[in-house]
Enzyme design. Structure first.
Site, mmCIF file in Angstrom:
data_model
loop_
_atom_site.group_PDB
_atom_site.id
_atom_site.type_symbol
_atom_site.label_atom_id
_atom_site.label_comp_id
_atom_site.label_asym_id
_atom_site.label_seq_id
_atom_site.Cartn_x
_atom_site.Cartn_y
_atom_site.Cartn_z
ATOM 1 N N GLU A 66 9.843 -2.527 3.954
ATOM 2 C CA GLU A 66 9.035 -2.392 2.727
ATOM 3 C C GLU A 66 9.904 -1.930 1.553
ATOM 4 O OE1 GLU A 66 4.627 -1.310 4.539
ATOM 5 O OE2 GLU A 66 6.035 0.311 4.214
ATOM 6 N N LYS B 41 -5.644 8.615 -1.853
ATOM 7 C CA LYS B 41 -4.181 8.690 -1.671
ATOM 8 C C LYS B 41 -3.478 9.377 -2.845
ATOM 9 C CE LYS B 41 -4.286 5.612 1.907
ATOM 10 N NZ LYS B 41 -3.743 4.291 1.863
ATOM 11 N N GLY C 170 0.841 -1.195 0.000
ATOM 12 C CA GLY C 170 0.000 0.000 0.000
ATOM 13 C C GLY C 170 0.877 1.247 0.000
HETATM 14 C C1 5RP Z 1 3.170 0.859 6.242
HETATM 15 C C2 5RP Z 1 2.812 1.477 4.952
HETATM 16 C C3 5RP Z 1 1.456 1.215 4.417
HETATM 17 O O1 5RP Z 1 1.568 0.494 3.230
HETATM 18 C C4 5RP Z 1 0.760 2.510 4.184
HETATM 19 O O2 5RP Z 1 0.744 3.216 5.400
HETATM 20 C C5 5RP Z 1 -0.682 2.313 3.692
HETATM 21 O O3 5RP Z 1 -1.435 1.723 4.699
HETATM 22 P P1 5RP Z 1 -3.010 1.503 4.576
HETATM 23 O O4 5RP Z 1 -3.209 0.480 3.510
HETATM 24 O O5 5RP Z 1 -3.421 1.040 5.933
HETATM 25 O O6 5RP Z 1 -3.624 2.831 4.225
HETATM 26 O O7 5RP Z 1 3.582 2.172 4.333
HETATM 27 O O8 5RP Z 1 4.467 1.215 6.656
#
Ligand code: 5RP
Length: 232
Positions: free
Chosen positions: A104, A122, A83
């Site tokens: 990540e 986003k 994500g």
């Molecule tokens: C975690 C991340 C996540 O991928 C990002 O915050 C998106 O999260 P969500 O799918 O809960 O909106 O970078 O470190």
């Protein structure tokens, strides 16, 4: 937006092919990916191995019956899926709300292709529009890095667990500084400056890494963004 998030998370799960080794990201969108992968394992007898990007994803994947491996065993991955918190028109990202940004980024950089799943809230014109930049720092260096961020006109905030007011500790034993740099007009340049600062382990800027972004829309459709273009 929950449904939009769900369809995006599920869409990237459908990119996984038999016998691949994949990187599995972290966050609430990826929870839907994991659920879809569980379904595909059961229904299609899909076979693959996954490298988790956090302790949280590791636990969810184990519960979902997803076979796990590591970058030590597979230093090159077929694809990584994850994500993001913000995505700009060049598909540069801010990541790290879940404090898993370092693993990540390592996992995404080890993959031949990196796919991102988001809901359309986003998408931003410029990184930093809605979200501060998470930076993982060595605990002993947080004050020194904080000072340097202020000198770079950033507004750093040490991330705390709201209930206890203790610092959030990452899976790597470090702290997170959320730094508001305002609009980040040149993410590559900022990333290079930050990477040169001792005590910074990694930043949540993912520049030039994304292969395609799967966007769940309010109308419950999927848009795919690639090379600055909407391809479907
Ligand atoms: C975690 C991340 C996540 O991928 C990002 O915050 C998106 O999260 P969500 O799918 O809960 O909106 O970078 O470190």
């Amino acid at each position: 937006m929950e449904r939009a998030k769900q369809i995006a998370g599920e869409a990237v799960a459908n990119l996984v092919e038999n016998n691949q080794v994949i990187g599995l990201g972290t966050g609430s969108t990826i929870v839907y990916t994991i659920k879809m992968l569980e379904t595909r394992i059961k229904k299609e007898k899909l076979k693959f191995l996954a490298v988790p990007t956090s302790s949280c994803t590791k636990i969810l994947a184990i519960k979902a019956g997803i076979p796990l491996t590591s970058l030590e065993e597979y230093p090159e991955l077929d694809i990584a899926i994850d994500g993001a918190d913000e995505v700009d028109p060049k598909l540069n990202l801010i990541k790290g709300k879940g404090a898993a940004l370092t693993q990540e980024k390592i996992v995404a950089s080890a993959a031949k292709q990196f796919f991102v799943a988001i809901d359309e809230s986003k998408l931003v014109k410029c990184l930093g529009q809605n979200y501060s930049l998470p930076i993982e720092v060595l605990p002993c260096a947080w004050r020194a890095v904080e000072r340097k961020m202020e000198r770079m006109n950033g507004k750093p905030v040490l991330r705390l667990i709201s209930e206890t007011a203790r610092p959030v500790i990452t899976d790597n034993g470090n702290f997170i500084l959320d730094v508001d740099f305002g609009l980040i007009k040149n993410p590559k340049q900022l990333e290079q400056k930050l990477d040169a600062i001792p005590g910074i382990i990694e930043t949540g800027l993912f520049v030039g890494m994304t292969t395609a972004v799967y966007v769940g829309t309010k109308k419950n459709k999927i848009k795919v963004l690639k090379n600055n273009l909407e391809i479907s």
